[in-house]
Design a protein around this motif. Sequence first.
Motif, PDB file in Angstrom:
ATOM      1  N   LEU A  49       9.362   1.300  -0.284  1.00  0.00           N
ATOM      2  CA  LEU A  49       7.906   1.364  -0.097  1.00  0.00           C
ATOM      3  C   LEU A  49       7.467   2.748   0.375  1.00  0.00           C
ATOM      4  O   LEU A  49       6.406   3.244  -0.031  1.00  0.00           O
ATOM      5  CB  LEU A  49       7.447   0.287   0.890  1.00  0.00           C
ATOM      6  N   LEU A  50       8.281   3.390   1.216  1.00  0.00           N
ATOM      7  CA  LEU A  50       7.943   4.740   1.668  1.00  0.00           C
ATOM      8  C   LEU A  50       7.878   5.676   0.465  1.00  0.00           C
ATOM      9  O   LEU A  50       6.980   6.509   0.341  1.00  0.00           O
ATOM     10  CB  LEU A  50       8.976   5.230   2.685  1.00  0.00           C
ATOM     11  N   GLU A  51       8.829   5.504  -0.429  1.00  0.00           N
ATOM     12  CA  GLU A  51       8.864   6.290  -1.657  1.00  0.00           C
ATOM     13  C   GLU A  51       7.601   6.028  -2.476  1.00  0.00           C
ATOM     14  O   GLU A  51       6.906   6.937  -2.920  1.00  0.00           O
ATOM     15  CB  GLU A  51      10.110   5.860  -2.438  1.00  0.00           C
ATOM     16  N   ARG A  52       7.304   4.765  -2.613  1.00  0.00           N
ATOM     17  CA  ARG A  52       6.166   4.317  -3.408  1.00  0.00           C
ATOM     18  C   ARG A  52       4.841   4.899  -2.906  1.00  0.00           C
ATOM     19  O   ARG A  52       3.942   5.205  -3.674  1.00  0.00           O
ATOM     20  CB  ARG A  52       6.138   2.773  -3.296  1.00  0.00           C
ATOM     21  N   PHE A  53       4.736   5.011  -1.577  1.00  0.00           N
ATOM     22  CA  PHE A  53       3.492   5.504  -0.988  1.00  0.00           C
ATOM     23  C   PHE A  53       3.583   6.977  -0.565  1.00  0.00           C
ATOM     24  O   PHE A  53       2.818   7.434   0.279  1.00  0.00           O
ATOM     25  CB  PHE A  53       3.069   4.628   0.199  1.00  0.00           C
ATOM     26  N   ASP A  54       4.554   7.685  -1.181  1.00  0.00           N
ATOM     27  CA  ASP A  54       4.615   9.135  -0.963  1.00  0.00           C
ATOM     28  C   ASP A  54       4.853   9.502   0.497  1.00  0.00           C
ATOM     29  O   ASP A  54       4.301  10.474   1.003  1.00  0.00           O
ATOM     30  CB  ASP A  54       3.275   9.770  -1.368  1.00  0.00           C
ATOM     31  N   LEU A  55       5.650   8.715   1.186  1.00  0.00           N
ATOM     32  CA  LEU A  55       5.889   8.982   2.603  1.00  0.00           C
ATOM     33  C   LEU A  55       7.360   9.291   2.885  1.00  0.00           C
ATOM     34  O   LEU A  55       7.772   9.338   4.047  1.00  0.00           O
ATOM     35  CB  LEU A  55       5.452   7.764   3.443  1.00  0.00           C
ATOM     36  N   THR A  56       8.149   9.521   1.843  1.00  0.00           N
ATOM     37  CA  THR A  56       9.576   9.725   2.044  1.00  0.00           C
ATOM     38  C   THR A  56       9.860  10.902   2.976  1.00  0.00           C
ATOM     39  O   THR A  56      10.682  10.804   3.883  1.00  0.00           O
ATOM     40  CB  THR A  56      10.282   9.937   0.688  1.00  0.00           C
ATOM     41  N   GLU A  57       9.130  11.998   2.773  1.00  0.00           N
ATOM     42  CA  GLU A  57       9.384  13.174   3.607  1.00  0.00           C
ATOM     43  C   GLU A  57       9.052  12.934   5.074  1.00  0.00           C
ATOM     44  O   GLU A  57       9.673  13.510   5.960  1.00  0.00           O
ATOM     45  CB  GLU A  57       8.561  14.359   3.111  1.00  0.00           C
ATOM     46  N   LEU A  78      -6.301  -7.463   1.909  1.00  0.00           N
ATOM     47  CA  LEU A  78      -6.446  -6.020   2.072  1.00  0.00           C
ATOM     48  C   LEU A  78      -7.901  -5.720   2.419  1.00  0.00           C
ATOM     49  O   LEU A  78      -8.796  -5.898   1.597  1.00  0.00           O
ATOM     50  CB  LEU A  78      -6.049  -5.292   0.780  1.00  0.00           C
ATOM     51  N   ASP A  79      -8.125  -5.311   3.667  1.00  0.00           N
ATOM     52  CA  ASP A  79      -9.497  -5.043   4.112  1.00  0.00           C
ATOM     53  C   ASP A  79      -9.781  -3.553   3.930  1.00  0.00           C
ATOM     54  O   ASP A  79      -9.237  -2.722   4.649  1.00  0.00           O
ATOM     55  CB  ASP A  79      -9.641  -5.463   5.580  1.00  0.00           C
ATOM     56  N   GLU A  80     -10.620  -3.249   2.966  1.00  0.00           N
ATOM     57  CA  GLU A  80     -10.946  -1.865   2.607  1.00  0.00           C
ATOM     58  C   GLU A  80      -9.685  -1.017   2.450  1.00  0.00           C
ATOM     59  O   GLU A  80      -9.509  -0.011   3.149  1.00  0.00           O
ATOM     60  CB  GLU A  80     -11.876  -1.252   3.650  1.00  0.00           C
ATOM     61  N   PRO A  81      -8.819  -1.416   1.508  1.00  0.00           N
ATOM     62  CA  PRO A  81      -7.507  -0.779   1.419  1.00  0.00           C
ATOM     63  C   PRO A  81      -7.536   0.713   1.111  1.00  0.00           C
ATOM     64  O   PRO A  81      -6.633   1.419   1.525  1.00  0.00           O
ATOM     65  CB  PRO A  81      -6.815  -1.547   0.284  1.00  0.00           C
ATOM     66  N   THR A  82      -8.541   1.181   0.434  1.00  0.00           N
ATOM     67  CA  THR A  82      -8.475   2.595   0.025  1.00  0.00           C
ATOM     68  C   THR A  82      -9.456   3.489   0.777  1.00  0.00           C
ATOM     69  O   THR A  82      -9.571   4.668   0.467  1.00  0.00           O
ATOM     70  CB  THR A  82      -8.707   2.755  -1.493  1.00  0.00           C
ATOM     71  N   ASP A  86      -7.080   9.708  -0.370  1.00  0.00           N
ATOM     72  CA  ASP A  86      -7.543  10.669  -1.373  1.00  0.00           C
ATOM     73  C   ASP A  86      -7.410  10.020  -2.761  1.00  0.00           C
ATOM     74  O   ASP A  86      -6.775   8.984  -2.913  1.00  0.00           O
ATOM     75  CB  ASP A  86      -6.796  11.999  -1.247  1.00  0.00           C
ATOM     76  N   PRO A  87      -8.047  10.613  -3.770  1.00  0.00           N
ATOM     77  CA  PRO A  87      -8.090   9.956  -5.085  1.00  0.00           C
ATOM     78  C   PRO A  87      -6.704   9.619  -5.643  1.00  0.00           C
ATOM     79  O   PRO A  87      -6.514   8.568  -6.249  1.00  0.00           O
ATOM     80  CB  PRO A  87      -8.794  10.988  -5.971  1.00  0.00           C
ATOM     81  N   ARG A  88      -5.721  10.485  -5.397  1.00  0.00           N
ATOM     82  CA  ARG A  88      -4.390  10.231  -5.937  1.00  0.00           C
ATOM     83  C   ARG A  88      -3.762   8.999  -5.270  1.00  0.00           C
ATOM     84  O   ARG A  88      -3.222   8.120  -5.933  1.00  0.00           O
ATOM     85  CB  ARG A  88      -3.494  11.448  -5.725  1.00  0.00           C
ATOM     86  N   ALA A  89      -3.868   8.943  -3.955  1.00  0.00           N
ATOM     87  CA  ALA A  89      -3.308   7.803  -3.228  1.00  0.00           C
ATOM     88  C   ALA A  89      -4.037   6.517  -3.604  1.00  0.00           C
ATOM     89  O   ALA A  89      -3.441   5.445  -3.693  1.00  0.00           O
ATOM     90  CB  ALA A  89      -3.405   8.039  -1.727  1.00  0.00           C
ATOM     91  N   ARG A  90      -5.333   6.647  -3.844  1.00  0.00           N
ATOM     92  CA  ARG A  90      -6.132   5.476  -4.208  1.00  0.00           C
ATOM     93  C   ARG A  90      -5.642   4.900  -5.543  1.00  0.00           C
ATOM     94  O   ARG A  90      -5.421   3.697  -5.665  1.00  0.00           O
ATOM     95  CB  ARG A  90      -7.602   5.890  -4.310  1.00  0.00           C
ATOM     96  N   ILE A  91      -5.446   5.775  -6.502  1.00  0.00           N
ATOM     97  CA  ILE A  91      -4.990   5.306  -7.816  1.00  0.00           C
ATOM     98  C   ILE A  91      -3.578   4.740  -7.709  1.00  0.00           C
ATOM     99  O   ILE A  91      -3.248   3.732  -8.324  1.00  0.00           O
ATOM    100  CB  ILE A  91      -5.096   6.447  -8.856  1.00  0.00           C
ATOM    101  N   GLY A  92      -2.743   5.372  -6.862  1.00  0.00           N
ATOM    102  CA  GLY A  92      -1.389   4.855  -6.639  1.00  0.00           C
ATOM    103  C   GLY A  92      -1.433   3.432  -6.103  1.00  0.00           C
ATOM    104  O   GLY A  92      -0.687   2.556  -6.545  1.00  0.00           O
ATOM    105  N   LEU A  93      -2.342   3.185  -5.175  1.00  0.00           N
ATOM    106  CA  LEU A  93      -2.450   1.841  -4.603  1.00  0.00           C
ATOM    107  C   LEU A  93      -2.958   0.850  -5.650  1.00  0.00           C
ATOM    108  O   LEU A  93      -2.479  -0.285  -5.726  1.00  0.00           O
ATOM    109  CB  LEU A  93      -3.374   1.844  -3.388  1.00  0.00           C
TER     110      LEU A  93
END
Length: 321
Positions: free
Chosen positions: A119-127, A159-163, A167-174
């Motif tokens: 999930l960290l990978e999926r949400f761009d949080l690996t680093e 999901l309460d106001e998930p996005t 930012d737009p990239r993270a929003r589309i990822g979700l």
Amino acid sequence: MPDAITAEGLVKKYGEVAALDGMELAVPEGTVLGLLGPNGAGKTTTVRILTTLLRPDAGHATVAGFDVVRDAARLRAHIGVSGQYAAVDDHLTGAENLEMVGRLYHLGAGHSRRRARALLERFDLTEAADRPVQGYSGGMRRRLDLAGALVAAPPVLFLDEPTTGLDPRARIGLWDVIAELVAEGTTVLLTTQYLEEADRLADRIAVVDHGRVIALGTADELKHQVGGERVELSLADAAGLEDAARTLAPLAAGDLRIDAAALQVTIPVADGVAALTRALGRLAAERITVRDAGLRRPTLDDVFLSLTGHQADEKTEESVR
Ligand SMILES: Nc1ncnc2c1ncn2[C@@H]1O[C@H](COP(=O)(O)OP(=O)(O)OP(=O)(O)O)[C@@H](O)[C@H]1O
Ligand SMILES: [Mg+2]
């Protein structure tokens, strides 16, 4: 298809304020319901009741077949929740936060760790995975909180106001993640003030105002309720405005509107492009110069405005911590 979420006549009062005033919902399994409504409409209160964080004053609700009051403890094992304000532990790292959630759901240490990494990978949080959450930005916290809701792959997600705050990239990822989960059979209730998000993700949209549902349907159905297409014409100067209105009146399928300040004439039409062509022809014949012309279909913004009387983006800016 049985309903994964039901609510009947939910009422919740805070003193004089009725946060919920007869909320009714039915969400079939494997579908997405978007709760759309202005600030204070009762969206978060609904989510809090359905996720057992708050008891209703009246009414009944079930999630995954469990009563939100009587079976609250068993219900919790079947849901994932991501709140409007990210609930993460500042002192733990991102990875530790997710592993902790996994263990709360009895996933086992190994499984929790693997799930957390994925999930960290999926949400761009690996680093950032092994850094304490203290140093995360608002958007990073938000993404971590969302990942937390997904750790146990629960059958029903809230999901309460998930996005908000992404930012737009993270929003589309979700959006992609949600679409995948739904394809696998997950039921999702999401609240949003972004009409584009409701339009894109939700099978059905419930427009909420003053603690109850005031309209329910697919995005298309709601748009249809508001009305058909309109031709919008902007003129080059004010002098032509009255003449234009007179010339175009016979084409209008409803009330023609003039916005003198914007030099704009709006005409409800029945036959779209053909009407646009005819309108331009008539104006050219009268030598009235058109600066801009277009055919406009109702958007969810129009739906929202016509149903609630407020604009969707009246939202007050609030930081995501
Ligand atoms: N703990 C509380 N105490 C008092 N009033 C509350 C409380 N929680 C909610 N309310 C009131 O209940 C109403 C509904 O609030 P709720 O948070 O459910 O709205 P919302 O649709 O989630 O709004 P937003 O878009 O701002 O998140 C509001 O009038 C709010 O002020
Ligand atoms: Mg809210």
